[in-house]
Design a protein around this motif. Structure first.
Motif, PDB file in Angstrom:
ATOM      1  N   THR A  88       0.863  -1.184   0.000  1.00  0.00           N
ATOM      2  CA  THR A  88       0.000   0.000   0.000  1.00  0.00           C
ATOM      3  C   THR A  88       0.901   1.238   0.000  1.00  0.00           C
ATOM      4  OG1 THR A  88      -0.095  -0.123   2.396  1.00  0.00           O
ATOM      5  CG2 THR A  88      -1.936  -1.096   1.201  1.00  0.00           C
ATOM      6  N   LEU A  89       0.304   2.413  -0.110  1.00  0.00           N
ATOM      7  CA  LEU A  89       1.095   3.644  -0.080  1.00  0.00           C
ATOM      8  C   LEU A  89       1.877   3.705   1.228  1.00  0.00           C
ATOM      9  CD1 LEU A  89      -1.157   6.592  -1.317  1.00  0.00           C
ATOM     10  CD2 LEU A  89       0.915   5.693  -2.384  1.00  0.00           C
ATOM     11  N   PRO A  90       3.195   3.836   1.160  1.00  0.00           N
ATOM     12  CA  PRO A  90       3.972   3.794   2.399  1.00  0.00           C
ATOM     13  C   PRO A  90       3.845   5.056   3.264  1.00  0.00           C
ATOM     14  CG  PRO A  90       5.414   4.098   0.508  1.00  0.00           C
ATOM     15  CD  PRO A  90       4.039   3.905  -0.046  1.00  0.00           C
ATOM     16  N   GLY A  91       4.195   4.910   4.534  1.00  0.00           N
ATOM     17  CA  GLY A  91       4.240   6.045   5.466  1.00  0.00           C
ATOM     18  C   GLY A  91       2.851   6.582   5.761  1.00  0.00           C
ATOM     19  N   LYS A  92       2.791   7.898   5.907  1.00  0.00           N
ATOM     20  CA  LYS A  92       1.524   8.505   6.327  1.00  0.00           C
ATOM     21  C   LYS A  92       0.729   9.064   5.147  1.00  0.00           C
ATOM     22  CE  LYS A  92       2.963   8.986  10.904  1.00  0.00           C
ATOM     23  NZ  LYS A  92       3.742   9.659  11.889  1.00  0.00           N
ATOM     24  N   GLN A  93       0.996   8.544   3.961  1.00  0.00           N
ATOM     25  CA  GLN A  93       0.382   9.153   2.785  1.00  0.00           C
ATOM     26  C   GLN A  93      -1.133   8.923   2.705  1.00  0.00           C
ATOM     27  OE1 GLN A  93       3.455   9.327  -0.706  1.00  0.00           O
ATOM     28  NE2 GLN A  93       3.610   7.328   0.222  1.00  0.00           N
ATOM     29  N   ARG A  94      -1.607   7.777   3.227  1.00  0.00           N
ATOM     30  CA  ARG A  94      -3.060   7.572   3.216  1.00  0.00           C
ATOM     31  C   ARG A  94      -3.731   8.620   4.114  1.00  0.00           C
ATOM     32  NH1 ARG A  94      -6.100   2.350   3.823  1.00  0.00           N
ATOM     33  NH2 ARG A  94      -4.732   1.745   2.126  1.00  0.00           N
ATOM     34  N   LYS A  95      -3.124   8.859   5.274  1.00  0.00           N
ATOM     35  CA  LYS A  95      -3.627   9.890   6.204  1.00  0.00           C
ATOM     36  C   LYS A  95      -3.694  11.230   5.487  1.00  0.00           C
ATOM     37  CE  LYS A  95      -4.849   9.397  10.387  1.00  0.00           C
ATOM     38  NZ  LYS A  95      -5.761   8.457   9.956  1.00  0.00           N
ATOM     39  N   LEU A  96      -2.612  11.520   4.768  1.00  0.00           N
ATOM     40  CA  LEU A  96      -2.540  12.792   4.043  1.00  0.00           C
ATOM     41  C   LEU A  96      -3.702  12.891   3.053  1.00  0.00           C
ATOM     42  CD1 LEU A  96      -1.241  15.406   3.041  1.00  0.00           C
ATOM     43  CD2 LEU A  96       0.475  14.060   1.821  1.00  0.00           C
ATOM     44  N   LEU A  97      -3.931  11.803   2.331  1.00  0.00           N
ATOM     45  CA  LEU A  97      -5.035  11.815   1.362  1.00  0.00           C
ATOM     46  C   LEU A  97      -6.371  12.033   2.063  1.00  0.00           C
ATOM     47  CD1 LEU A  97      -4.235   8.961  -1.188  1.00  0.00           C
ATOM     48  CD2 LEU A  97      -4.532  11.393  -1.698  1.00  0.00           C
ATOM     49  N   GLU A  98      -6.541  11.361   3.195  1.00  0.00           N
ATOM     50  CA  GLU A  98      -7.813  11.518   3.937  1.00  0.00           C
ATOM     51  C   GLU A  98      -8.055  12.983   4.257  1.00  0.00           C
ATOM     52  OE1 GLU A  98      -7.516   9.018   7.403  1.00  0.00           O
ATOM     53  OE2 GLU A  98      -7.670   7.194   6.197  1.00  0.00           O
ATOM     54  N   LYS A  99      -7.000  13.654   4.702  1.00  0.00           N
ATOM     55  CA  LYS A  99      -7.133  15.061   5.086  1.00  0.00           C
ATOM     56  C   LYS A  99      -7.433  15.934   3.858  1.00  0.00           C
ATOM     57  CE  LYS A  99      -4.046  14.573   9.037  1.00  0.00           C
ATOM     58  NZ  LYS A  99      -4.554  15.196  10.249  1.00  0.00           N
ATOM     59  N   LEU A 100      -6.778  15.625   2.764  1.00  0.00           N
ATOM     60  CA  LEU A 100      -7.000  16.426   1.549  1.00  0.00           C
ATOM     61  C   LEU A 100      -8.440  16.235   1.061  1.00  0.00           C
ATOM     62  CD1 LEU A 100      -3.653  15.643  -0.346  1.00  0.00           C
ATOM     63  CD2 LEU A 100      -4.175  17.695   0.974  1.00  0.00           C
ATOM     64  N   ILE A 101      -8.902  14.986   1.093  1.00  0.00           N
ATOM     65  CA  ILE A 101     -10.262  14.702   0.624  1.00  0.00           C
ATOM     66  C   ILE A 101     -11.295  15.372   1.526  1.00  0.00           C
ATOM     67  CG2 ILE A 101     -11.959  12.821   0.360  1.00  0.00           C
ATOM     68  CD1 ILE A 101      -9.513  11.105  -0.556  1.00  0.00           C
ATOM     69  N   ALA A 102     -10.989  15.420   2.819  1.00  0.00           N
ATOM     70  CA  ALA A 102     -11.924  16.029   3.775  1.00  0.00           C
ATOM     71  C   ALA A 102     -12.169  17.511   3.472  1.00  0.00           C
ATOM     72  CB  ALA A 102     -11.390  15.852   5.186  1.00  0.00           C
ATOM     73  N   SER A 103     -11.253  18.121   2.707  1.00  0.00           N
ATOM     74  CA  SER A 103     -11.437  19.546   2.365  1.00  0.00           C
ATOM     75  C   SER A 103     -12.619  19.742   1.420  1.00  0.00           C
ATOM     76  CB  SER A 103     -10.173  20.083   1.696  1.00  0.00           C
ATOM     77  OG  SER A 103     -10.077  19.522   0.387  1.00  0.00           O
ATOM     78  N   GLY A 104     -13.055  18.659   0.772  1.00  0.00           N
ATOM     79  CA  GLY A 104     -14.152  18.777  -0.186  1.00  0.00           C
ATOM     80  C   GLY A 104     -13.693  19.231  -1.564  1.00  0.00           C
ATOM     81  N   LYS A 105     -12.416  19.553  -1.696  1.00  0.00           N
ATOM     82  CA  LYS A 105     -11.892  19.958  -3.018  1.00  0.00           C
ATOM     83  C   LYS A 105     -11.594  18.696  -3.845  1.00  0.00           C
ATOM     84  CE  LYS A 105     -11.403  24.379  -1.822  1.00  0.00           C
ATOM     85  NZ  LYS A 105     -10.271  25.069  -1.227  1.00  0.00           N
ATOM     86  N   PRO A 106     -11.704  18.796  -5.156  1.00  0.00           N
ATOM     87  CA  PRO A 106     -11.329  17.624  -5.967  1.00  0.00           C
ATOM     88  C   PRO A 106      -9.846  17.295  -5.791  1.00  0.00           C
ATOM     89  CG  PRO A 106     -11.941  19.504  -7.360  1.00  0.00           C
ATOM     90  CD  PRO A 106     -12.183  19.925  -5.946  1.00  0.00           C
ATOM     91  N   VAL A 107      -9.573  16.007  -5.617  1.00  0.00           N
ATOM     92  CA  VAL A 107      -8.180  15.589  -5.415  1.00  0.00           C
ATOM     93  C   VAL A 107      -7.741  14.715  -6.593  1.00  0.00           C
ATOM     94  CG1 VAL A 107      -6.598  14.265  -3.947  1.00  0.00           C
ATOM     95  CG2 VAL A 107      -8.389  15.685  -2.903  1.00  0.00           C
ATOM     96  N   VAL A 108      -6.616  15.080  -7.176  1.00  0.00           N
ATOM     97  CA  VAL A 108      -6.014  14.290  -8.257  1.00  0.00           C
ATOM     98  C   VAL A 108      -4.771  13.624  -7.676  1.00  0.00           C
ATOM     99  CG1 VAL A 108      -4.850  14.441 -10.502  1.00  0.00           C
ATOM    100  CG2 VAL A 108      -6.827  15.922 -10.002  1.00  0.00           C
ATOM    101  N   LEU A 109      -4.771  12.301  -7.653  1.00  0.00           N
ATOM    102  CA  LEU A 109      -3.615  11.584  -7.112  1.00  0.00           C
ATOM    103  C   LEU A 109      -2.692  11.201  -8.265  1.00  0.00           C
ATOM    104  CD1 LEU A 109      -2.017   9.979  -4.976  1.00  0.00           C
ATOM    105  CD2 LEU A 109      -3.675   8.121  -5.243  1.00  0.00           C
ATOM    106  N   VAL A 110      -1.468  11.730  -8.218  1.00  0.00           N
ATOM    107  CA  VAL A 110      -0.460  11.341  -9.209  1.00  0.00           C
ATOM    108  C   VAL A 110       0.541  10.442  -8.492  1.00  0.00           C
ATOM    109  CG1 VAL A 110       1.382  12.161 -10.738  1.00  0.00           C
ATOM    110  CG2 VAL A 110      -0.723  13.504 -10.483  1.00  0.00           C
ATOM    111  N   LEU A 111       0.688   9.227  -8.999  1.00  0.00           N
ATOM    112  CA  LEU A 111       1.559   8.269  -8.307  1.00  0.00           C
ATOM    113  C   LEU A 111       2.951   8.232  -8.935  1.00  0.00           C
ATOM    114  CD1 LEU A 111      -1.031   5.410  -7.947  1.00  0.00           C
ATOM    115  CD2 LEU A 111       0.032   6.646  -6.053  1.00  0.00           C
TER     116      LEU A 111
END
Ligand code: NOJ
Length: 747
Positions: A501-524
């Motif tokens: 899975t995404l290493p480190g705290k990156q899933r947490k980071l995504l959760e926080k970004l998504i919580a903003s309600g703004k569209p999120v584009v994930l570039v891997l």
């Protein structure tokens, strides 16, 4: 094919051989390891590995090289005891070459080899990504570019292409090869060999390929690097050997034996795979080198009592050159005198090595010219353009909910993720001759393409998150582009992961970004398939960017803006969860295929299919398939399908044709890719894509190495990825069809 020497060149090799002492012959079989002395008790290869996998920064590496005392084994070269070295400095190459050519008894030139896996100065996408371009012309051109750039720096031999079929994404080295499919792997293999080897308009334009790792390395148990490999012969023949066979047919000059044992015998000492299969059956005329230190490791592996025993077993098995241990140079002479290794075996190895050197033109043009040395000090525009094209074609759009992409040029973008600004992260594992000034980070590329980009690092694969930066990113942008994934050090050699899975705290980071309600584009940015079930469910847009090379930043920005319509496909299946590994589309059938009831082949707690299958990838337009047709001719099936662009912009579709042998004398894969074709379609345009599937390629090798063409029912699929159900059934007969050759059994 193989080594195409003129009669005169062959005579020169034989004449030389007849004049050589036993020591000189064994000298040719010795690749010296450039040792770093004076405080750094680490062989050069290891330093290179440490730099390529990120344990040493490029700067630290350069500092070591500048301050360390380096032993290039000049005296041994002078005595005719060295055939090859790994060096990447052209002036050093010339200096050492001068000793070999002018100060040894017979003047035999050295061959300098290096890991040029995906580019030299102009680094292009890692192989797992580039294979997903399904663009064979591109694959050939990037290899030719790397050949020219490295040869002008003295490196005439690439330890590439890496052709290990790899189906377990936990293995870090999936990044280095063309993915899970033998047919795509074989297509990639042919293109790479042509690109590296075929431009003989000048000796400065071509190099010798080294196919690696022979064989089975990609099937290391549980995806753990260097681990044991067990497999039935039919799996070996029909999968793992396929890209190598194609590359040898294309004329590849050399190969590297793999570290792993195959059913108990390490390749280094495996006569069956090296002599019987690779040299005699496939017809490799050039030589086989060991992997780094591998002869020595036979002792630790428990297959040789001591170094002398390891030398004997390796030489007898047909391993022609020792990479870096001096075990051949220290032991082979006495082994020959004791009658334990035959002079004929030494002659065979030496002849193969001399022939490759002759083919490379090293006898006539051993040095790099002053002009060539300077030729690629600055990367030519055409090389940049090719690296950009390769990067653009290799990125894969996995999800684009609500058509959030493409973004408007003046969109207010919060760019997030520490990987986004890093120039040394775009190149990927096994890149060593690049310069930072040539690398375009995603931040650079985005600033160039969009007018309103603010950068907030926020966090990455390692370390902590910055709450302040996260809230600024969420408050200030209208859209968030999050560049997350793996560092370069997390893939490549010795970089297996038990949780992909995404290493480190990156899933947490995504959760926080998504919580903003703004569209999120994930570039891997990553070197292996990741387990993305959470992201697929929660993030609206996912663009798989891999490690795309020096032009990565521009390529990603062009895709995000729509300047480039994405066309890359997955060369490897992406699991939903790590526990599905190994996962690959072309698995053998079972009597109880996965289904929605208990007694089937599945996990209770994971889906039964890949999250994103082999061959998958979206475009900004859409394609519709209709009217698949199959008809039988004497030697081939004629297959066609209509493909229509049903969207609003021009796009490129990779049309994939799969086959299933419905019933055979051994269990066959549920589907096998057999042909593909890329088509470009304007909005509303429809084309009929017609291909031939040659009947001789519809068979398989059984466990006894026999190639069988069995009459019966076949399903032929045409679709946009390996999950397609769009198929026709046909009964095929193979009367008078020429069979492919059999493989020898292990004795
Ligand atoms: C070890 C790796 O397995 C191989 O791929 C590489 O070519 C050698 N080291 C030389 O660097």
């Amino acid at each position: 094919m193989g080594i195409d020497l003129t009669k005169e060149q062959k005579n020169r090799v034989e004449e030389l051989l007849s004049k050589m002492t036993l020591t000189e012959k064994i000298g040719q079989m010795n690749q010296e390891s450039v040792s770093i002395v004076g405080g750094f008790d680490v062989p050069f290869e290891q330093l290179i590995e440490m730099m390529t996998d990120g344990r040493l920064s490029k700067e630290e590496f350069q500092n070591i090289m500048a301050t360390a005392e380096t032993d290039y084994h000049e005296d041994a070269i002078r005595e005719g005891k060295v055939g090859s070295l790994m060096v990447q400095d052209p002036e050093k190459c010339n200096e050492l070459q001068r000793i070999a050519v002018e100060e040894t008894r017979l003047g035999i030139p050295l061959i300098f080899g290096l890991d040029v896996i995906h580019g030299f100065r102009s680094v292009y996408p890692i192989a797992i990504a580039e294979a997903g371009s399904f663009d064979t012309d591109l694959m050939e051109k990037t290899a030719a570019m790397a050949a020219k750039e490295s040869r002008s720096a003295g490196v005439a031999w690439h330890f590439a292409p890496m052709l290990d079929v790899a189906r377990d994404a936990r293995w870090g080295r999936v990044s280095e090869g063309p993915g899970e499919d033998p047919y795509l792997g074989a297509t990639f293999a042919r293109a790479k060999v042509r690109g590296l080897q075929n431009d003989h308009s000048s000796t400065e334009n071509y190099v010798a390929a080294c196919l690696k790792h022979f064989v089975g390395y990609g099937a290391c148990e549980a995806g753990k690097d260097y681990n044991t490999v067990s497999m039935a012969n039919h799996i070996l023949y029909n999968n793992y050997l396929v890209p190598f066979k194609a590359a040898v047919e294309e004329g590849a000059q050399t190969a590297m034996a793999s570290f792993n044992d195959l059913n108990g015998v390490p390749s280094t000492v495996n006569k069956w795979v090296l002599r019987d299969i690779l040299k005699y059956s496939m017809g490799l005329n050039g030589f086989v080198v060991s992997d780094a230190n591998a002869i020595k490791e036979c002792v630790v592996h428990g297959i040789a009592e001591d170094e002398k025993d390891a030398a004997r077993k390796s030489a007898v098995a047909g391993l022609d050159m020792d990479m870096g241990t001096e075990i051949y140079i220290n032991n082979l002479e006495s082994l020959v005198n004791e009658g334990k290794v035959l002079v004929e075996e030494i002659d065979d190895a030496c002849r193969r090595i001399l022939s490759v050197k002759m083919w490379l033109g090293l006898f006539d043009q051993p040095y790099v010219s002053e002009e060539a040395m300077k030729r690629y000090e600055e990367i030519p525009e055409e090389h940049k353009a090719l690296a950009l094209k390769a990067a653009e074609e290799s990125a894969v759009l996995l999800k684009n909910e609500g058509n959030i992409l493409p973004l408007k040029k003046d969109a207010k973008i919060s760019l997030v993720g520490t990987l986004a600004e890093k120039k040394d992260e775009v190149v990927g594992a096994w890149a060593m001759s690049w310069k930072e000034k040539d690398c375009v980070s995603i931040l650079d590329g985005m600033k160039q393409e969009f007018s309103n980009v603010e950068y907030y690092p926020c966090g990455g694969p390692e370390g902590e998150l910055s709450e302040d930066e996260i809230s600024a990113a969420c408050n200030n942008g209208d859209v968030i582009v999050a560049v997350l994934g793996e560092t370069v050090a997390m893939s490549g050699e010795a970089a297996s992961r038990a949780d992909i899975t995404l290493p480190g705290k990156q899933r947490k980071l995504l959760e926080k970004l998504i919580a903003s309600g703004k569209p999120v584009v994930l570039v891997l940015m990553n070197g292996r398939p990741l387990a993305l079930s959470w992201e697929a469910e929660n993030v609206p847009v996912i663009l798989e960017g891999w490690h795309l090379g020096i032009q990565m930043g521009n390529a990603i920005a062009h895709i995000l803006s729509g300047k480039k319509n994405p066309e890359g496909r997955l060369s490897s299946s992406f699991p939903a969860v790590t526990g599905q590994c190994p996962i690959y589309y072309n698995h053998p059938n079972t009597g109880r295929p996965a289904g929605n009831f208990k007694f089937t082949s599945r996990y209770l707690d994971a889906p039964f299919t890949a999250l994103y299958p082999f061959g998958y990838g979206l475009s900004y337009t859409s394609f519709e398939y209709s009217d698949p047709e199959v008809s039988e001719e004497k030697d081939a099936l004629d297959i066609s399908v209509k493909v229509k662009n049903t969207g609003e912009r021009e796009g490129v579709e990779t049309v994939q044709f799969y086959m299933q042998d419905v019933a055979a004398s051994i269990v066959r894969p549920v589907k096998e890719l057999k042909v593909f074709e890329k088509v470009s379609l304007k909005p509303g345009e429809e084309k009929t894509v017609k291909v031939k599937l040659f009947k001789k390629n519809m068979g398989f090798w059984n466990n006894q190495g026999k190639y069988l063409l069995e009459d019966g029912f076949f399903r032929i699929y045409a679709g946009s990825d390996s999950a397609t159900e769009n198929c026709k059934e046909i009964r095929v007969s193979f009367d008078d069809v020429e069979r492919l050759s059999d493989y020898p059994m292990e004795k």
